[in-house]
Design a protein around this motif. Structure first.
Motif, PDB file in Angstrom:
ATOM      1  N   ALA B 171       0.828  -1.205   0.000  1.00 62.15           N
ATOM      2  CA  ALA B 171       0.000   0.000   0.000  1.00 62.15           C
ATOM      3  C   ALA B 171       0.863   1.257   0.000  1.00 62.15           C
ATOM      4  O   ALA B 171       0.511   2.270  -0.599  1.00 62.15           O
ATOM      5  CB  ALA B 171      -0.913   0.000   1.218  1.00 62.15           C
ATOM      6  N   GLY B 175       1.431   2.708  -3.633  1.00 63.85           N
ATOM      7  CA  GLY B 175       0.477   3.795  -3.436  1.00 63.85           C
ATOM      8  C   GLY B 175       1.072   5.131  -3.853  1.00 63.85           C
ATOM      9  O   GLY B 175       0.478   5.898  -4.612  1.00 63.85           O
ATOM     10  N   MET B 203      -7.731   5.829  -5.313  1.00 61.75           N
ATOM     11  CA  MET B 203      -6.591   6.001  -4.401  1.00 61.75           C
ATOM     12  C   MET B 203      -7.085   6.190  -2.961  1.00 61.75           C
ATOM     13  O   MET B 203      -6.515   5.648  -2.021  1.00 61.75           O
ATOM     14  CB  MET B 203      -5.746   7.222  -4.806  1.00 61.75           C
ATOM     15  CG  MET B 203      -5.007   7.133  -6.133  1.00 61.75           C
ATOM     16  SD  MET B 203      -3.726   5.853  -6.350  1.00 61.75           S
ATOM     17  CE  MET B 203      -2.780   5.890  -4.884  1.00 61.75           C
ATOM     18  N   TRP B 207      -6.362   2.545  -1.363  1.00 61.29           N
ATOM     19  CA  TRP B 207      -4.984   2.659  -0.873  1.00 61.29           C
ATOM     20  C   TRP B 207      -4.883   3.384   0.463  1.00 61.29           C
ATOM     21  O   TRP B 207      -4.234   2.907   1.401  1.00 61.29           O
ATOM     22  CB  TRP B 207      -4.106   3.380  -1.916  1.00 61.29           C
ATOM     23  CG  TRP B 207      -4.020   2.624  -3.203  1.00 61.29           C
ATOM     24  CD1 TRP B 207      -4.946   2.632  -4.222  1.00 61.29           C
ATOM     25  CD2 TRP B 207      -2.995   1.711  -3.586  1.00 61.29           C
ATOM     26  NE1 TRP B 207      -4.539   1.795  -5.226  1.00 61.29           N
ATOM     27  CE2 TRP B 207      -3.343   1.220  -4.865  1.00 61.29           C
ATOM     28  CE3 TRP B 207      -1.810   1.279  -3.001  1.00 61.29           C
ATOM     29  CZ2 TRP B 207      -2.552   0.301  -5.545  1.00 61.29           C
ATOM     30  CZ3 TRP B 207      -1.016   0.379  -3.681  1.00 61.29           C
ATOM     31  CH2 TRP B 207      -1.387  -0.110  -4.942  1.00 61.29           C
ATOM     32  N   TYR B 208      -5.441   4.581   0.509  1.00 63.48           N
ATOM     33  CA  TYR B 208      -5.239   5.422   1.691  1.00 63.48           C
ATOM     34  C   TYR B 208      -5.661   4.758   3.003  1.00 63.48           C
ATOM     35  O   TYR B 208      -4.965   4.905   4.024  1.00 63.48           O
ATOM     36  CB  TYR B 208      -5.926   6.783   1.514  1.00 63.48           C
ATOM     37  CG  TYR B 208      -5.843   7.609   2.753  1.00 63.48           C
ATOM     38  CD1 TYR B 208      -4.614   8.126   3.175  1.00 63.48           C
ATOM     39  CD2 TYR B 208      -6.963   7.850   3.543  1.00 63.48           C
ATOM     40  CE1 TYR B 208      -4.509   8.863   4.342  1.00 63.48           C
ATOM     41  CE2 TYR B 208      -6.869   8.580   4.716  1.00 63.48           C
ATOM     42  CZ  TYR B 208      -5.650   9.078   5.105  1.00 63.48           C
ATOM     43  OH  TYR B 208      -5.542   9.779   6.263  1.00 63.48           O
ATOM     44  N   ASN B 211      -2.783   2.881   4.347  1.00 62.18           N
ATOM     45  CA  ASN B 211      -1.728   3.804   4.781  1.00 62.18           C
ATOM     46  C   ASN B 211      -2.056   4.369   6.164  1.00 62.18           C
ATOM     47  O   ASN B 211      -1.221   4.362   7.076  1.00 62.18           O
ATOM     48  CB  ASN B 211      -1.591   4.994   3.812  1.00 62.18           C
ATOM     49  CG  ASN B 211      -1.268   4.585   2.378  1.00 62.18           C
ATOM     50  OD1 ASN B 211      -1.693   5.247   1.426  1.00 62.18           O
ATOM     51  ND2 ASN B 211      -0.521   3.499   2.192  1.00 62.18           N
ATOM     52  N   SER B 237       2.959   7.634   0.582  1.00 63.18           N
ATOM     53  CA  SER B 237       1.713   7.355  -0.127  1.00 63.18           C
ATOM     54  C   SER B 237       0.592   8.293   0.341  1.00 63.18           C
ATOM     55  O   SER B 237      -0.110   8.895  -0.474  1.00 63.18           O
ATOM     56  CB  SER B 237       1.299   5.900   0.098  1.00 63.18           C
ATOM     57  OG  SER B 237       0.100   5.626  -0.580  1.00 63.18           O
TER      58      SER B 237
END
Lengths: 596, 436
Positions: B171, B175, B203, B207-208, B211, B237
């Motif tokens: 990630a 990312g 995203m 992804w976030y 993170n 990221s």
């Protein structure tokens, strides 16, 4: 809570009552060796003395002169000495454990009233005590001399350092006792081979003699300090000792050479050995360890060595793999002479650096054997620093024959040489030149010319030296540097010759890359006449310290830099290591060496 | 018990007094004292309503104008850097995206039985970035179109990241690569608004969350258990996603974490020791005692964060008296110049051997020599910032400069082998960051 406490107190009291019975504590432990039951027969002394042999150096990359002037690679061993970055620290080889073991055996031996002869083992104890003190001397200079078995409250634990002169005196005296007590090599039975002989003790004594004589002549008394505010002082110094030691070195060597029964291991007459005796000597194991079928029993050259065995005691180091990466510096490659016996800048046989491999034509066989084993110098070389600091030259000394098939990583089992006859010859020749300012052709023929025979180069004679303007002392030092390449002597040699700074502060260089004015496989002239890198052969950007122009046998030429002079700061203080700060805390009377 | 109280009370009072003194100092100076007693100026964050700057992420429009001129004039070293980019197999219009519904890093595990397939993301993200660079520099839109096709394909296909704890690395590392590629292409007119919006949502949604989850809770582990590169890739990221999606709250979170975070991405922990005296141009990294492959990775990720923030107007490069340069000098001296470095013992929160969590510490007694000499295309960015923009004395950039020289021309993903290490950083520093 109170009840529990009472049980504990009561229990402890009863335990005390029992333990106070005298015969309860006076029992001898049956499963342990103690002084009470040991040292009762010669076999006890022999077994105890066998343990001393762990104090000898063995296969280790720390004993291969890495970071000396003759080595150019990224191996970290010896970094601080090679760069002059030695810092005072808590950890160092301040080790009296070996000395204590020797003192124990000596004191028990002196009190021994049993039957049987223990003189060999007493001799070994004196030998190893001297050997240990010599290591301390080479590392720190003067150290406290302890010859008795100390206890936790012994006042000797808090004495000041003895001077180096007093330490040397003790070493030589111990070696004299050892020489008198030890058997000759000829009388040591096959099962005991590897134990020190009288000759080994004489060879070590010659080594100590030459070391100290040249140290006192070329290094002098600066590292001693005054002994009251700094250093170990100058007590016992006697200017007459230099020649006394040199004469003794000659006498010791002569005895070993005449009566020791040793000979140079030269198998170059055997075609299959491909003139590579100087390679096969250092990987000699069983008959499969070379094409000539020679095994360890044919080695009559090693005088003091650590025994290894494929079945019983392998080296447990990936000797072959790692030593292949211990690239030499260009200084070493330039050091070896041509077949006519002349240095490359004097010899008409030298072929220059234009094509890879040219510089190895008509050269000393040791250069070929040490760098390329039983092969030849490659004619196709690519220069890329990589992560190992490639100088362009290979290294083969200590690597095995038949790697990967006959021997794999960590199974190499050749004996490790500590003193071989070749060194006795070199000590003999150097001591003579230092003592008399000259050496006769007969003396050269009896010593280092036997090494030059094996190396396939012309004998060193007074006529050759005179005709070509050679300095005999320098030629003998050259011979030593070449013959003993990577055998752990180089740093000590540079020190005792007083040239540590001069030898170590310049850059470690690799191959000549030349340029427009001197084309090589690596650089040529561009259309405009400028230097042009041949990218397929030379990854110039990988050498972050670039190139340096130095004087070579073919004029001033550019060479690749493996380890830049910008990072070398060797100074006078580095002739000795600093006393570990922990030791100075234990014993405040220990004064630090000058400069630290 | 009363007896106990009598002893304790003065202790408590003393402790309170001590605290009061400490706090007062911080409050007065507006900063805190660093290892070398330099007063550190903390970087304030702007209001969440302040828009992000859309300059292009790691490079600005002005950068690209300069690069374009240098390349067309075939000026060195830019031209060699450009040739390196043009020759990369990822930077070609023939490149075809290979997206997957479920992206796995940390597969074949209890958490995720399927095998790893993260190399799909790592190759595609770098392809999109490299193609976007070719468009920015050549202005030929065919490269931007190819890049956008890759990003759209991922946003339309991938719905999930999976794996054991290693999913955090996936990630983080891919990312930021995707988000930076997207930011570069933001002003490409050929990227349909709806597609760009979908990419930004992808995203943010896919992804976030990982993170943030890693940085805020470290998956339940001690915050100092995971090596610094784990925090740093997730910070990079999150920061890149914050910029891409115009979400300053996310961006601010990273700026704060960099200065005060609990984990090893906190700059005081990433670069945990500054050497005194003659070695004061060097600082040791948290991963120095581990091995050099990971230590160089940390530096590459850390500098990516610094550069992203720099183009937003935040000087993380300058934080703690240019501490990043000191870390770079340390890493380069050991790995590029092959010289010895001082070492300060590091105590790592190794944790429980069964799950890696907990507080058991392990001492790393000496520098980790494994992977010594690892080359990553990261030196030009560091060197040019400090030497050309900050104009620090040459003596303070000695070894970083050697890194520039050794790596030149720096390549990118695909130029340093097929494995993940070659795709940990976006690279092409010679082309992108060289300054006169």
């Amino acid at each position: 809570m109170k009840k529990v406490l009472n049980y504990i107190i009561f229990g402890s009291l009863s335990l005390c009552a029992v333990s106070c019975k005298k015969n309860f504590i006076d029992l001898e432990p049956t499963a342990m060796f103690t002084d009470a039951v040991y040292f009762k027969q010669p076999g006890d002394f022999k077994a105890y003395a066998t343990n001393f042999y762990g104090q000898l150096p063995g296969w280790d990359f720390g004993t291969m002169d890495n970071n000396s002037d003759l080595s150019a690679n990224a191996n970290g061993n010896g970094y601080d000495l090679g760069h002059g970055t030695i810092a005072t620290s808590t950890s160092a080889n301040w080790n009296y454990a070996g000395i204590r073991s020797c003192n124990i055996l000596i004191s028990k031996g002196e009190a021994y009233t049993g039957t049987g002869d223990i003189s060999q083992y007493m001799g070994e104890a004196y030998f190893f005590r001297a050997f240990n003190y010599f290591n301390l001397l080479k590392t720190y200079g003067g150290v406290p001399v302890v010859t008795t078995v100390l206890d936790v409250n012994s006042p000797e634990l808090y004495v000041p350092r003895n001077s180096r002169y007093e330490v040397v005196k003790q070493i030589l005296a111990d070696l004299d006792v050892a020489i008198a007590k030890l058997p000759s090599e000829q009388t040591i039975p096959a099962a005991d081979k590897g134990r020190v002989s009288k000759w080994a003790a004489e060879a070590v004594k010659a080594q100590v003699d030459l070391y100290e004589a040249t140290w006192e002549r070329y290094v002098g008394q600066d590292p001693d300090g005054d002994g009251t505010s700094v250093g170990a002082g100058k007590a016992g110094y006697d200017a007459a000792n230099i020649n006394k030691y040199l004469a003794d070195a000659v006498a010791m060597c002569e005895d070993v050479m005449k009566n020791g029964g040793y000979s140079i291991w030269n198998k170059n007459a055997v075609t299959s050995m491909a003139n590579a005796s100087s390679w096969y000597l250092f990987n000699l194991e069983d008959a499969g360890s070379n094409p000539g079928g020679f095994d360890k029993t044919t080695n009559n050259e090693f005088i003091l060595y650590t025994v290894y065995d494929y079945t019983l005691k392998k080296a447990n180091r990936n000797i072959t793999w790692t030593t292949w990466q211990l690239y030499p510096s260009r200084k070493f490659v330039d050091l070896a002479v041509c077949k006519d016996g002349l240095p490359i800048d004097k010899s008409t046989q030298f072929q220059g650096y234009h094509k890879a491999g040219d510089e190895f034509k008509n050269r000393d066989l040791r250069l070929i054997s040490y760098l390329f084993g039983n092969g030849a110098a490659p004619t196709n070389v690519s220069l890329d620093y990589g992560s190992l600091g490639a100088s362009g030259y290979g290294n083969a000394k200590f690597a095995v024959y038949g790697y990967g098939t006959r021997r794999t990583d960590n199974t190499e089992s050749a004996n490790f040489p500590i003193i071989r006859l070749a060194e006795v010859f070199l000590t003999y020749a150097e001591a003579l030149v230092e003592l008399n300012g000259s050496i006769s052709d007969a003396q050269l023929d009896a010593s280092i010319n036997l090494l030059r025979d094996r190396a396939g180069v012309a004998k060193l004679t007074n006529a050759l030296a005179t005709a070509n303007g050679l300095n005999m002392k320098e030629e003998i030092r050259r011979e030593r540097g070449v013959e003993l390449y990577r055998e752990g002597k180089r740093f000590d040699d540079l020190k005792r010759w007083g040239i540590l700074e001069a030898a170590l502060n310049p850059s470690r260089l690799g191959m000549v890359v030349g340029g427009a004015g001197y084309t090589t496989d690596f650089k040529t002239a561009s259309s405009t006449g400028a230097d042009s890198v041949i990218a397929a052969k030379y990854k110039a950007s990988s050498y972050v310290f670039g190139e340096e122009t130095v004087q070579t046998a073919a004029g001033n030429l550019k060479c690749i830099v493996i380890d830049s002079k910008a990072n070398h700061t060797i100074a006078k203080k580095h002739y000795l290591f600093p006393i570990p700060v922990t030791q100075m805390t234990y014993n405040p009377k220990l004064l630090q060496n000058p400069g630290y | 018990m009363n007896h106990l109280k009598r002893i304790c009370l003065p202790v408590i009072i003393m402790a309170c007094l001590f605290c009061a003194v400490c706090c007062k100092k911080n409050g007065d100076s507006g900063g805190s004292t660093d290892d070398d007693n330099v007063v550190v100026k903390y970087i304030d964050t702007l209001s969440p309503t302040t828009p992000m700057k859309h300059e292009g992420g790691l490079n600005t429009q002005a950068d690209f104008t300069r690069i374009r001129q240098k390349v067309s004039a075939q000026a060195e070293p830019w031209f060699s850097g450009w040739q390196k980019l043009v020759a990369n197999s990822h930077a070609q219009t023939s490149y075809v995206a290979n997206p997957t519904v479920k992206l796995v890093r940390g597969g074949n595990s209890a958490e995720e039985p399927d095998p790893d397939n993260y190399s799909r993301a790592m190759n595609d993200a770098h392809a999109a970035y490299q193609l976007a660079l070719r468009w920015k520099i050549s202005t030929d839109t065919i490269y931007a179109r190819t890049a956008v096709t890759i990003l759209n394909a991922w946003a339309n296909t991938c719905t999930k990241l999976s794996g054991n704890s290693n999913v955090a690395l996936g990630a983080g590392i891919y990312g930021y690569a995707f988000a930076v590629a997207g930011e570069l292409l933001r002003d490409f007119p050929g990227w349909q608004a709806a597609d760009f919006t979908k990419f930004k949502q992808w995203m943010l949604n896919v992804w976030y969350p990982i993170n943030y989850s890693f940085l805020s809770g470290h998956f339940g582990c001690h915050p100092e258990h995971a090596w610094s590169n784990w925090d740093l890739c997730n910070m990079a990221s999150a920061m890149a996603i914050g910029i891409l999606t115009d979400n300053r709250s996310i961006y601010n979170y990273v700026i704060n974490y960099y200065q005060r975070g609990l984990g090893n991405g906190n700059n005081y922990k990433t670069i945990f020791h500054v050497f005194p005296g003659a070695d004061s141009t060097m600082a040791e990294m948290q991963e120095s005692g581990r091995d050099q492959g990971h230590c160089t990775l940390s530096l590459a990720l850390l500098t990516t964060i610094c550069q992203l923030a720099w183009n937003q107007g935040d000087d993380l490069w300058g934080f703690r008296n240019n501490i990043v340069l000191k870390a770079s000098e340390y890493v380069a001296r050991y790995n590029v110049a092959n010289l010895s470095v001082p070492y300060y013992q590091y105590s790592w929160h190794e944790g429980d051997p069964w799950n890696g969590c907990g507080v058991k510490t392990t001492l790393l007694p000496e520098i980790g020599s494994g992977g010594r000499g690892t080359m990553r295309p990261m030196w030009a960015m560091i060197y040019n910032h400090y030497a050309k923009i900050k104009k620090v004395p040459q003596l303070n950039t000695t070894y970083t400069a050697l890194g520039v020289q050794k790596a030149q021309p720096e390549g990118g993903g695909g130029d340093y082998g097929p494995n993940s290490g070659g795709f940990d950083q976006l690279g092409f520093g010679t082309l992108l960051y060289s300054l006169e």
